[in-house]
Design an enzyme around this catalytic site. Structure first.
Site, PDB file in Angstrom:
ATOM      1  N   HIS A 118      57.828   2.497   6.042  1.00 46.38           N
ATOM      2  CA  HIS A 118      58.421   3.212   7.172  1.00 46.38           C
ATOM      3  C   HIS A 118      59.425   4.228   6.680  1.00 46.38           C
ATOM      4  CE1 HIS A 118      60.979  -0.289   6.324  1.00 46.38           C
ATOM      5  NE2 HIS A 118      62.004   0.428   6.768  1.00 46.38           N
ATOM      6  N   MET A 119      59.642   5.232   7.514  1.00 40.94           N
ATOM      7  CA  MET A 119      60.615   6.285   7.233  1.00 40.94           C
ATOM      8  C   MET A 119      61.665   6.264   8.341  1.00 40.94           C
ATOM      9  SD  MET A 119      59.740  10.374   7.066  1.00 40.94           S
ATOM     10  CE  MET A 119      58.980  10.372   5.449  1.00 40.94           C
ATOM     11  N   HIS A 120      62.934   6.351   7.955  1.00 39.57           N
ATOM     12  CA  HIS A 120      64.020   6.447   8.928  1.00 39.57           C
ATOM     13  C   HIS A 120      64.294   7.923   9.208  1.00 39.57           C
ATOM     14  CE1 HIS A 120      65.653   2.223   8.324  1.00 39.57           C
ATOM     15  NE2 HIS A 120      64.932   2.365   7.221  1.00 39.57           N
TER      16      HIS A 120
HETATM   17  P1  5GP Z   1      64.659  -1.058   5.979  1.00 34.66           P
HETATM   18  O1  5GP Z   1      66.001  -1.663   5.645  1.00 34.66           O
HETATM   19  O2  5GP Z   1      63.526  -1.989   5.662  1.00 34.66           O
HETATM   20  O3  5GP Z   1      64.472   0.322   5.389  1.00 34.66           O
HETATM   21  O4  5GP Z   1      64.687  -0.808   7.537  1.00 34.66           O
HETATM   22  C1  5GP Z   1      64.180  -1.711   8.465  1.00 34.66           C
HETATM   23  C2  5GP Z   1      64.725  -1.312   9.816  1.00 34.66           C
HETATM   24  O5  5GP Z   1      63.960  -1.939  10.806  1.00 34.66           O
HETATM   25  C3  5GP Z   1      66.188  -1.717  10.036  1.00 34.66           C
HETATM   26  O6  5GP Z   1      66.977  -0.563  10.260  1.00 34.66           O
HETATM   27  C4  5GP Z   1      66.130  -2.641  11.251  1.00 34.66           C
HETATM   28  O7  5GP Z   1      67.207  -2.463  12.133  1.00 34.66           O
HETATM   29  C5  5GP Z   1      64.799  -2.271  11.888  1.00 34.66           C
HETATM   30  N1  5GP Z   1      64.130  -3.358  12.595  1.00 34.66           N
HETATM   31  C6  5GP Z   1      63.935  -4.626  12.139  1.00 34.66           C
HETATM   32  N2  5GP Z   1      63.279  -5.355  13.057  1.00 34.66           N
HETATM   33  C7  5GP Z   1      63.052  -4.535  14.122  1.00 34.66           C
HETATM   34  C8  5GP Z   1      62.413  -4.722  15.393  1.00 34.66           C
HETATM   35  O8  5GP Z   1      61.905  -5.796  15.730  1.00 34.66           O
HETATM   36  N3  5GP Z   1      62.375  -3.648  16.229  1.00 34.66           N
HETATM   37  C9  5GP Z   1      62.910  -2.441  15.876  1.00 34.66           C
HETATM   38  N4  5GP Z   1      62.813  -1.454  16.773  1.00 34.66           N
HETATM   39  N5  5GP Z   1      63.520  -2.239  14.693  1.00 34.66           N
HETATM   40  C10 5GP Z   1      63.597  -3.265  13.826  1.00 34.66           C
END
Ligand code: 5GP
Ligand code: ZN
Length: 111
Positions: A99-101
């Site tokens: 995923h991309m933020h």
């Molecule tokens: P990572 O740290 O893996 O780059 O980002 C994962 C992101 O996914 C986090 O910012 C977290 O808040 C978000 N996230 C985790 N679970 C869920 C969910 O069930 N729904 C949504 N909309 N976001 C989620």
């Protein structure tokens, strides 16, 4: 598979879907760290950017294109924004599904 983003893609966990096509889905981060915090998520389960095959690599370009479109749509294109892909433990990746933020709406610090 016990993957939160696969469940969102499958509609098993609700999310406010902002965009989707054959390859990606976009929705708001549940725990936003900026006024605009969207996630652009591959529909296919790929554990991280490190796991992308050569054939899958163009997906990153597509995710970027979708992110740019969403940045315009959600009003941060002019003010500026950040696209982030976390990878692995020290990269801060919590969800092991590519995923991309898209972050914007405030001045973002670095580090
Ligand atoms: P990572 O740290 O893996 O780059 O980002 C994962 C992101 O996914 C986090 O910012 C977290 O808040 C978000 N996230 C985790 N679970 C869920 C969910 O069930 N729904 C949504 N909309 N976001 C989620
Ligand atoms: Zn997954």
């Amino acid at each position: 598979m016990d993957c939160v983003f696969c469940k969102i893609v499958a509609g098993e966990i609700p999310s406010d879907i902002l965009y989707q096509d054959e390859e990606v889905i976009a929705f708001r981060d549940i725990n936003p760290i900026a006024p605009t915090h969207l996630l652009i998520v591959s529909k296919k389960h790929i554990p991280s950017v490190l796991h992308l095959t050569d054939a899958e690599a163009p997906l990153i370009g597509h995710m970027t294109k979708v992110a740019n479109q969403l940045a315009r749509e959600y009003g941060v294109a002019e003010s500026g924004y950040r696209l982030v892909i976390n990878c692995g433990k020290e990269g801060g990746q919590l969800v092991p599904h590519l995923h991309m933020h898209l972050l914007g709406g405030r001045v973002l610090k670095w580090g």
